[in-house]
Design an enzyme around this catalytic site. Structure first.
Site, PDB file in Angstrom:
ATOM      1  N   HIS A  63       0.841  -1.204   0.000  1.00 56.27           N
ATOM      2  CA  HIS A  63       0.000   0.000   0.000  1.00 56.27           C
ATOM      3  C   HIS A  63       0.874   1.251   0.000  1.00 56.27           C
ATOM      4  O   HIS A  63       1.920   1.306   0.639  1.00 56.27           O
ATOM      5  CB  HIS A  63      -1.028  -0.008   1.126  1.00 56.27           C
ATOM      6  N   GLU A 203      -5.152   1.744   2.630  1.00 51.68           N
ATOM      7  CA  GLU A 203      -5.028   0.578   3.514  1.00 51.68           C
ATOM      8  C   GLU A 203      -5.250   0.986   4.956  1.00 51.68           C
ATOM      9  O   GLU A 203      -5.872   0.275   5.738  1.00 51.68           O
ATOM     10  CB  GLU A 203      -3.639  -0.065   3.367  1.00 51.68           C
ATOM     11  N   GLU A 204      -4.722   2.152   5.341  1.00 45.61           N
ATOM     12  CA  GLU A 204      -4.767   2.577   6.742  1.00 45.61           C
ATOM     13  C   GLU A 204      -6.179   2.853   7.238  1.00 45.61           C
ATOM     14  O   GLU A 204      -6.400   2.993   8.423  1.00 45.61           O
ATOM     15  CB  GLU A 204      -3.875   3.815   6.946  1.00 45.61           C
ATOM     16  N   ASP A 226       3.571  -6.020   3.647  1.00 40.35           N
ATOM     17  CA  ASP A 226       3.297  -4.921   4.582  1.00 40.35           C
ATOM     18  C   ASP A 226       4.398  -4.923   5.643  1.00 40.35           C
ATOM     19  O   ASP A 226       5.445  -5.546   5.447  1.00 40.35           O
ATOM     20  CB  ASP A 226       1.889  -5.070   5.196  1.00 40.35           C
ATOM     21  N   HIS A 309       3.540   3.679  12.875  1.00 42.03           N
ATOM     22  CA  HIS A 309       2.615   4.829  12.875  1.00 42.03           C
ATOM     23  C   HIS A 309       3.150   6.016  13.668  1.00 42.03           C
ATOM     24  O   HIS A 309       2.389   6.832  14.164  1.00 42.03           O
ATOM     25  CB  HIS A 309       1.218   4.435  13.393  1.00 42.03           C
TER      26      HIS A 309
END
Lengths: 334, 339
Positions: A63, A203-204, A226, A309
């Site tokens: 992604h 995706e997030e 990922d 993140h």
């Protein structure tokens, strides 16, 4: 292609979920020389296609989007409020520089914080949520153009830490980099299956990027690339190590046969891998890709990453290279 | 103005060498005497035309930061704040250890924090600096226990404002350097004191009075603002853009009334924008100067600064320039000032 430079370049690009176009444009340019054709689907997913000499359709997914923010309010005195796109820990927001994409260009901002001199117990004992977090735009010529709905990311230039790379959006630009490197490897290795390198969005936020194209392409198999939590203790779980190769996931959202075949290939060609158990959902696009159409055989390969993140995500470029090697090798067999 | 150069240097309290060397280089040809004292304060002297009074202008060279307090088995570094740094501003930042090794303060991903810890403020014990080393042995090749750690923020200037680290108090250092650059002679003897260790308890300034026995001290600071949407206006300490702040009182010291009023009078006389600092929280070296030796009348002029003691603070260049102007006019007043 220099793997470190590639990862750094992709990390620097801003592309929170839904706003990946700039990122995809760069990826398109990088991968185009290595494939037969590139195209976008209706929801903006980038596909780079390379026909094989045998049969079968293999999609390889990464992604392109990252977690980020959106401006939700403008306050008097050149301040703005924001909310998150994807899961962001408010605890890492204070005193960060941010970049806001306005219609007139990129504005600069600073996430403000009370100095210790003015903090009271109520400030110290509570984690402020995004309602309390504000961006100071007065340090930017373009601050006055910032408006509700503008996309915002933490401004972070990648740094090198003893060979590892640290920066924002390594989740999942490291994955994107491994796909580009795999495509490059297919200049010398020959792919048996038709390969579709898929760079998806959203995706997030569990959006439509990956599933739409999985459906459209009528894939037989999909490998999702990922990131996973590396070098951190997660109770009950094996510790995935940064620098020890990609983690091959096992669990219900993974096709067991396809996964063991991938592990065999890795072993045969001395690709360093680790095993990561995912007893429920994997938390990646794999979960939904498996359920697309009449079902797709899936595998999940994850690059170990620290501090997911946050603006200081860490990956080891060696893991990205090993991932690329595994992907390229996986295309050469039936 | 040396804000860019000064704020991009590392000078955590007790480790001000880089800052001292830089200032020393730039001013040494423009003053009559220059010395570094036992504690590391840099004191420059300019003889006055009358020389009947001694005025000290003081700014501190040090900034808040950290010190490496342990090297863990996994190669990460435990650290402790030097000066007042809220834990809030630590995670997700790039730091420099010992002036060279780059590291980051990361924190566990949001996905693997339990609900309770998600909503609980962090403590410094939960944080480590990661330098990419995999073991204590590997890390020990690059860092030692006791190494100083500073934020790495690059300076930026746009829209009449500047952002960067350590405006508290490199803003004051830069103001002093600007005054030295003007290369004027004033009636009073002038001492420019660039002091150390302000952030750990006003320590460097403690030995200055004994060396000079000044008549007046004016401390130049980068001070708290608080003028943001999270604080109601009545809680603001200063407001960016309204001019340099003049302090009437802060922790441990009520500013000498004569000095306070004299500073205000000069600002009014020359129509220089200024504001009173409207909170008494925080302290400056003025408190130390005032209570050292036989005591000295000390005043404070500050450049209002948002988000101090964090990696990114912000000042308004008009405030900065007006602080320089105000101090220049104070010096030009000569013996008429605070008579």
């Amino acid at each position: 292609m220099d793997v470190k430079e590639l990862i750094k370049e992709l990390s620097l690009l801003d592309g929170p979920s839904g706003y990946e176009a700039e990122v995809l444009k760069v990826i398109e340019k990088k991968i185009e020389p290595f494939v037969d054709k590139v195209w976008y689907n209706k929801v903006g997913t980038l596909v780079a296609e390379k026909k094989g000499f045998g049969k079968g359709k293999l999609g390889i997914f990464a992604h392109a989007d990252e977690v980020g923010h959106v401006i939700t309010k403008i306050e008097e005195g050149l301040f703005a409020r924001l909310e998150m796109i994807g899961g962001v820990d408010p605890k890492i927001m204070f005193a960060q520089r941010v970049r806001i994409h306005t219609k007139n260009g990129v504005a600069k901002g600073v996430v403000g914080v009370l100095p210790p001199h003015l903090q009271k117990e109520e400030h110290r004992n509570k984690v402020p949520n995004f309602d309390k977090i504000f961006v100071d735009l007065s340090c930017s010529e373009l601050g006055k153009y910032v408006s509700v709905g503008d996309i915002c990311v933490v401004d972070m230039k990648p740094v090198e830490l003893n060979g590892k790379l640290c920066g924002k959006a390594m989740d999942d630009r490291a994955g994107c980099a491994s796909l580009i490197l795999a495509a490059q490897l297919l200049q010398t290795l020959r792919n048996y299956q038709d390969v579709y390198f898929v760079f998806s969005g959203q995706e997030e936020v569990a959006g439509p990027g990956a599933v739409s194209i999985a459906y459209e392409l009528k894939l037989d198999r999909a490998i999702v690339v990922d990131v996973t939590h590396g070098d951190v203790k997660v109770p009950q779980f094996v510790q995935i190590k940064v620098g020890e190769g990609p983690a091959i996931c096992v669990g219900p959202s993974i096709d067991r046969e396809f996964q063991s075949k991938l592990s065999e290939i890795a072993q045969k060609h001395n690709v360093k891998t680790q095993i990561e158990p995912a007893p429920g959902r994997s938390g990646t696009d794999t979960d939904e890709i498996q359920l697309t159409g009449s079902g797709i055989r899936t595998a999940l390969v994850s690059i170990p990453l620290m501090y997911m993140h946050t603006p200081v995500e860490v990956v080891d470029p060696k893991d990205v290279e090993e991932t690329a090697r595994l992907l390229a090798l996986a295309t050469t067999v039936e | 103005m040396y804000l860019k150069e000064l704020t991009e240097l590392d000078g955590v309290s007790g480790n001000e060498q880089q800052v001292r060397d830089f200032i020393n280089q730039r001013i040494k040809d423009k003053v009559d005497d220059l010395r570094v004292d036992v504690l590391g304060n840099l004191i420059a002297y300019k003889k006055g035309t009358k020389g009947r009074r001694k005025i000290v202008l003081a700014a501190h060279m040090d900034e808040v930061g950290f010190m490496v307090t342990n090297i863990e088995e996994d190669g990460t570094l435990a650290f402790s704040p030097v000066g007042g740094v809220e834990t809030q501003v630590m995670p997700g930042k790039v730091v420099r250890i010992n002036g060279k090794t780059i590291g980051v303060i990361g924190y566990k991903a949001i996905h693997i924090q339990d609900k309770e810890s998600l909503l609980k403020p962090l403590s410094v014990e939960q944080l480590r600096i990661y330098i990419g080393a995999k073991s204590k042995e590997e890390a020990s090749k690059q860092v030692k226990i006791g190494d100083y750690v500073a934020f790495t923020t690059a300076f930026d200037q746009e829209n009449g404002r500047v952002t960067g680290k350590a405006f508290d108090d490199r803003a004051g250092c830069s103001v002093l350097m600007d005054l030295i650059e003007k290369n004027d002679r004033y009636e009073d003897d002038l001492y420019f004191a660039f002091v150390v260790q302000e952030e750990v308890g006003l320590r460097g300034s403690a030995v200055v009075v004994e060396q000079i026995h000044p008549d007046i001290v004016i401390v130049i600071e980068g001070t708290t603002a608080g003028d943001d949407p999270e604080l109601p206006e009545y809680q603001w300490a200063t407001h960016l853009g309204d001019g340099p702040a003049v302090t009437f009182m802060h922790r441990g010291y009520v500013v000498n009334k004569k000095i306070y009023e004299a500073i205000l009078n000069v600002a009014v006389k020359y129509s220089i924008p200024h504001q009173a600092k409207r909170r008494t929280a925080g302290g400056t070296d003025a408190a130390r100067f005032a209570r050292t030796g036989a005591g000295t009348a000390a005043g404070v002029v500050s450049v209002p600064s948002r988000y101090i003691h964090s990696p990114v603070s912000m000042i308004d260049l008009n405030d900065y320039n007006n602080a320089v102007l105000l101090l220049q006019k104070i010096l030009e007043e000569g013996e008429a000032f605070a008579r």
